[in-house]
Design a protein around this motif. Structure first.
Motif, PDB file in Angstrom:
ATOM      1  N   ASP A 108       0.697  -1.175   0.129  1.00 51.58           N
ATOM      2  CA  ASP A 108      -0.012  -0.009  -0.157  1.00 51.58           C
ATOM      3  C   ASP A 108       0.859   1.380  -0.095  1.00 51.58           C
ATOM      4  O   ASP A 108       0.430   2.163   0.405  1.00 51.58           O
ATOM      5  N   ASN A 109       2.109   1.087  -0.628  1.00 53.37           N
ATOM      6  CA  ASN A 109       2.924   2.354  -0.679  1.00 53.37           C
ATOM      7  C   ASN A 109       2.281   3.441  -1.482  1.00 53.37           C
ATOM      8  O   ASN A 109       2.580   4.817  -0.930  1.00 53.37           O
ATOM      9  N   PRO A 110       1.632   3.137  -2.269  1.00 56.35           N
ATOM     10  CA  PRO A 110       0.939   4.262  -3.192  1.00 56.35           C
ATOM     11  C   PRO A 110      -0.002   5.252  -2.205  1.00 56.35           C
ATOM     12  O   PRO A 110       0.076   6.250  -2.030  1.00 56.35           O
ATOM     13  N   LEU A 111      -0.768   4.205  -1.189  1.00 57.93           N
ATOM     14  CA  LEU A 111      -1.621   4.826  -0.359  1.00 57.93           C
ATOM     15  C   LEU A 111      -0.906   5.660   0.899  1.00 57.93           C
ATOM     16  O   LEU A 111      -1.225   6.908   1.152  1.00 57.93           O
ATOM     17  N   ARG A 112      -0.025   5.186   1.257  1.00 62.32           N
ATOM     18  CA  ARG A 112       1.066   5.618   2.319  1.00 62.32           C
ATOM     19  C   ARG A 112       1.372   6.998   1.959  1.00 62.32           C
ATOM     20  O   ARG A 112       1.660   8.016   2.668  1.00 62.32           O
ATOM     21  N   PHE A 113       2.170   7.015   0.758  1.00 62.52           N
ATOM     22  CA  PHE A 113       2.721   8.387   0.123  1.00 62.52           C
ATOM     23  C   PHE A 113       1.605   9.161  -0.688  1.00 62.52           C
ATOM     24  O   PHE A 113       1.877  10.287  -0.599  1.00 62.52           O
ATOM     25  N   ASN A 140       9.957  16.376  -2.083  1.00 59.50           N
ATOM     26  CA  ASN A 140      11.196  15.565  -2.056  1.00 59.50           C
ATOM     27  C   ASN A 140      11.159  14.115  -2.765  1.00 59.50           C
ATOM     28  O   ASN A 140      10.465  13.365  -1.892  1.00 59.50           O
ATOM     29  N   ASP A 141      11.635  13.775  -3.872  1.00 59.73           N
ATOM     30  CA  ASP A 141      11.711  12.413  -4.316  1.00 59.73           C
ATOM     31  C   ASP A 141       9.973  12.123  -4.396  1.00 59.73           C
ATOM     32  O   ASP A 141       9.123  12.575  -4.264  1.00 59.73           O
ATOM     33  N   TRP A 142      10.081  10.726  -5.052  1.00 63.72           N
ATOM     34  CA  TRP A 142       8.711  10.257  -5.555  1.00 63.72           C
ATOM     35  C   TRP A 142       7.689  10.150  -4.616  1.00 63.72           C
ATOM     36  O   TRP A 142       6.438  10.319  -4.726  1.00 63.72           O
ATOM     37  N   GLN A 170      11.029   5.721  -8.800  1.00 62.11           N
ATOM     38  CA  GLN A 170       9.898   6.390  -9.300  1.00 62.11           C
ATOM     39  C   GLN A 170       8.477   6.280  -8.905  1.00 62.11           C
ATOM     40  O   GLN A 170       7.892   7.165  -9.329  1.00 62.11           O
ATOM     41  N   GLY A 171       8.346   5.341  -7.911  1.00 65.19           N
ATOM     42  CA  GLY A 171       6.889   5.250  -7.601  1.00 65.19           C
ATOM     43  C   GLY A 171       5.817   5.282  -8.695  1.00 65.19           C
ATOM     44  O   GLY A 171       4.858   5.907  -8.693  1.00 65.19           O
ATOM     45  N   ASN A 172       6.049   3.974  -9.543  1.00 64.20           N
ATOM     46  CA  ASN A 172       5.304   3.761 -10.593  1.00 64.20           C
ATOM     47  C   ASN A 172       4.099   2.764  -9.981  1.00 64.20           C
ATOM     48  O   ASN A 172       4.907   1.673  -9.599  1.00 64.20           O
ATOM     49  N   PHE A 173       2.897   2.765 -10.366  1.00 64.15           N
ATOM     50  CA  PHE A 173       1.807   1.937  -9.878  1.00 64.15           C
ATOM     51  C   PHE A 173       0.880   1.586 -10.898  1.00 64.15           C
ATOM     52  O   PHE A 173       0.492   2.428 -11.570  1.00 64.15           O
ATOM     53  N   VAL A 199       0.402   4.831 -13.091  1.00 62.16           N
ATOM     54  CA  VAL A 199       0.368   6.276 -12.188  1.00 62.16           C
ATOM     55  C   VAL A 199       1.664   6.374 -11.627  1.00 62.16           C
ATOM     56  O   VAL A 199       2.284   5.576 -11.087  1.00 62.16           O
ATOM     57  N   SER A 200       2.425   7.723 -12.155  1.00 65.94           N
ATOM     58  CA  SER A 200       3.864   7.681 -11.800  1.00 65.94           C
ATOM     59  C   SER A 200       3.779   8.882 -10.633  1.00 65.94           C
ATOM     60  O   SER A 200       3.690  10.266 -11.233  1.00 65.94           O
ATOM     61  N   PHE A 201       4.129   8.775  -9.450  1.00 66.88           N
ATOM     62  CA  PHE A 201       4.338   9.778  -8.449  1.00 66.88           C
ATOM     63  C   PHE A 201       5.431  10.573  -9.106  1.00 66.88           C
ATOM     64  O   PHE A 201       5.400  11.867  -8.920  1.00 66.88           O
ATOM     65  N   MET A 202       6.710  10.150  -9.609  1.00 69.45           N
ATOM     66  CA  MET A 202       7.771  10.798 -10.019  1.00 69.45           C
ATOM     67  C   MET A 202       7.292  11.708 -11.203  1.00 69.45           C
ATOM     68  O   MET A 202       7.685  12.904 -11.237  1.00 69.45           O
ATOM     69  N   LYS A 203       6.703  11.141 -12.052  1.00 68.95           N
ATOM     70  CA  LYS A 203       6.198  11.947 -13.392  1.00 68.95           C
ATOM     71  C   LYS A 203       5.381  13.014 -12.727  1.00 68.95           C
ATOM     72  O   LYS A 203       5.486  14.251 -13.405  1.00 68.95           O
TER      73      LYS A 203
END
Ligand code: ADP
Length: 485
Positions: A108-113, A140-142, A170-173, A199-203
């Motif tokens: 669940d890292n996408p939710l956590r971050f 700072n960072d993805w 990159q945090g791509n999910f 879905v990319s957090f970095m992008k």
């Protein structure tokens, strides 16, 4: 200037790498200027208990089914306000900030971050639990990459700066996360947060932030190329005018050989004898032969392909054949850990390998070794080579990113040590060049006059945050005075 600094790790509370050091040191360096700064961080397990009298500011609901409590305290050892997001279901866990203790990354890292990113954006709206409202949100960072997007979605007036500490993470999910994270579907496209069907957090950070920065001028150029851009080179070229490279500094209070509490002796550029005593004690601590004049090479690192430490394994026999010693501290890829442990078995008394994360030992290796080895394949900034400079442990580094920007290479000839030289920068980033460069360094080590001159020059190089903090100050001023994108 009011600034919210959003991060997923900060020294001394939680650290997996250089981001934590930067998050601890940059706000402190900025606070001496007229910048009012608050840091925002998830309250990982035990963190509220580590901080002095956290004050409950209130509740926030970043998503319809997620409620969290916001606490305000101070970053330990500083006067910097620290906001902690307390959401036990997401953050109160064993293991690391990103990883399960055994099974890789948290699912669940996408939710956590996503929650971290969303709370940061919410705090930039008026009267959000406190009267203080940031004008700039520094991400700072993805892990914070969705913040610039949410700021836009919520119509915030705050400007955003997004800093890349390592483009490789990159945090791509999965695309389904756009529903859970309440991202607008029409923005799921090349001109948005979509990246190769995910879905990319970095992008999102790279696309939506008002300004971009990264942690060295050379890395700022490198990430615009196919070799180092990880697929983002086109976007980064497009945003080149908004991208600045600012070399990190180091915390010269924590990393100070004259008073480092982890060291059994102390020294300065003008009185180096304590370094020799630390070397002796380190050799004893690690089971290395007590040989004062044998060059001792040090490594403190994540043991990963990025760090190029497989090259050191490749040349180990040739290198150790010339009689030097090697002290390694690190953890990372299982195969590399095994290779280093087997090297230690083959060279008892000559090679010491400690697998794990050990802050005190990292200081003693930094101080007690003679040469610090850092042959990274890419290195956005790198901190250890700067700790090496500060401790008179001469860095031998690859010619990339912040390594190339912080170590002043040179050649010692009949005229002696060039006045600016503080280490060696490899001409090519491959194993045979690493071997040749280390052998050159060891030849110079044998000439104690030249070596001490090099040590003094390295120790006198300015690696503090002062200059870098001024560059960030300018960046913030520029972003505040430019029209909103
Ligand atoms: P990265 O962030 O890519 O890992 P940096 O050189 O920017 O690399 O920062 C690494 C930080 O983590 C430094 O402060 C370094 O001393 C520390 N570090 C890395 N591995 C270890 C370890 N095994 N034990 C203690 N400190 C470590």
């Amino acid at each position: 200037m009011r600034l919210l600094f959003v991060t997923s790790e900060v020294f001394p509370l939680i650290k997996t790498g250089g981001l934590a050091d930067v998050s601890g040191a940059l706000p402190t360096a900025l606070a001496s200027s007229d910048t009012e700064i608050q840091i925002l961080l998830p309250a990982y397990r035990g963190m509220l208990a580590q901080c002095s009298s956290p004050k409950h500011l209130g509740s926030l609901q970043p998503f319809h089914d997620i409620r969290c409590e916001l606490y305000k305290t101070l970053l330990p050892g500083t006067n910097i306000p620290l906001l902690l997001i307390d959401c036990p279901a997401l953050y109160d866990r064993d293991g690391g900030p990103y990883h399960h203790p055994l099974h890789g990354e948290w699912e669940d890292n996408p939710l956590r971050f996503g929650v971290l990113s969303k709370v940061a954006a919410m705090l930039a709206m008026p009267n959000m639990l406190q009267a203080w409202q940031p004008e700039i949100v520094h991400c700072n960072d993805w892990q914070t990459g969705l913040t610039p997007y949410y700021l836009k979605q919520m119509g915030s007036q705050a400007k955003s700066v997004f800093s890349i500490h390592n483009l490789a993470f990159q945090g791509n999910f999965h695309a389904d996360w756009r529903y859970r994270l309440t991202l607008n579907l029409e923005d799921y496209q090349a001109e948005g947060y979509e990246f190769y069907g995910q879905v990319s957090f970095m992008k999102s950070g790279l696309f939506y932030a008002d300004a971009l920065s990264t942690v060295s001028p050379t890395y700022a150029r490198e990430i615009q190329t196919d070799q180092f851009g990880f697929g983002f080179q086109g976007l980064l070229q497009h945003r080149a005018a908004d991208l600045t490279g600012i070399l990190n500094g180091i915390d010269t209070e924590i990393w100070n050989p004259a008073q480092d509490p982890y060291l059994p002796a102390h020294y300065t550029a003008s009185a180096l004898s304590g370094k020799q005593a630390i070397k002796q004690a380190l050799q004893a601590e690690l089971g290395l032969r007590q040989q004062a004049d044998t060059p001792l090479l040090g490594v403190v690192s994540r043991l990963t392909y990025q760090k190029g430490l497989d090259m050191l394994i490749e040349i180990a026999d040739a290198l150790l054949g010339s009689g030097c010693q090697l002290a390694v501290l690190g953890s990372g890829e299982a195969s590399m850990q095994r290779q280093y442990l087997s090297l230690m078995q083959r060279y008892p008394g000559q090679v010491a390998v400690t697998i794990g994360y050990n802050e005190p030992l990292s200081h003693r290796i930094m101080a007690g070794t003679d040469i610090f080895v850092m042959p990274s394949r890419f290195e956005p900034c790198g901190l250890n080579q700067m700790y090496g400079l500060r401790y008179g442990t001469i860095p031998v580094v690859a010619n990339t990113g912040g390594l190339a920007d912080s170590v002043h290479g040179g050649e010692i000839n009949a005229q002696g040590v060039p006045g600016k030289m503080t280490g060696w920068v490899m001409a090519d980033n491959d194993a045979s060049t690493l071997l040749v460069t280390l052998q050159t360094a060891m030849q110079v080590y044998a000439n104690s006059g030249q070596w001490q001159q090099l040590q003094r020059q390295a120790m006198q190089q300015d690696v503090s945050w002062e200059t870098s903090a001024q560059h960030y100050q300018t960046l913030y001023q520029n972003v505040l005075s430019s029209p909103k994108a």
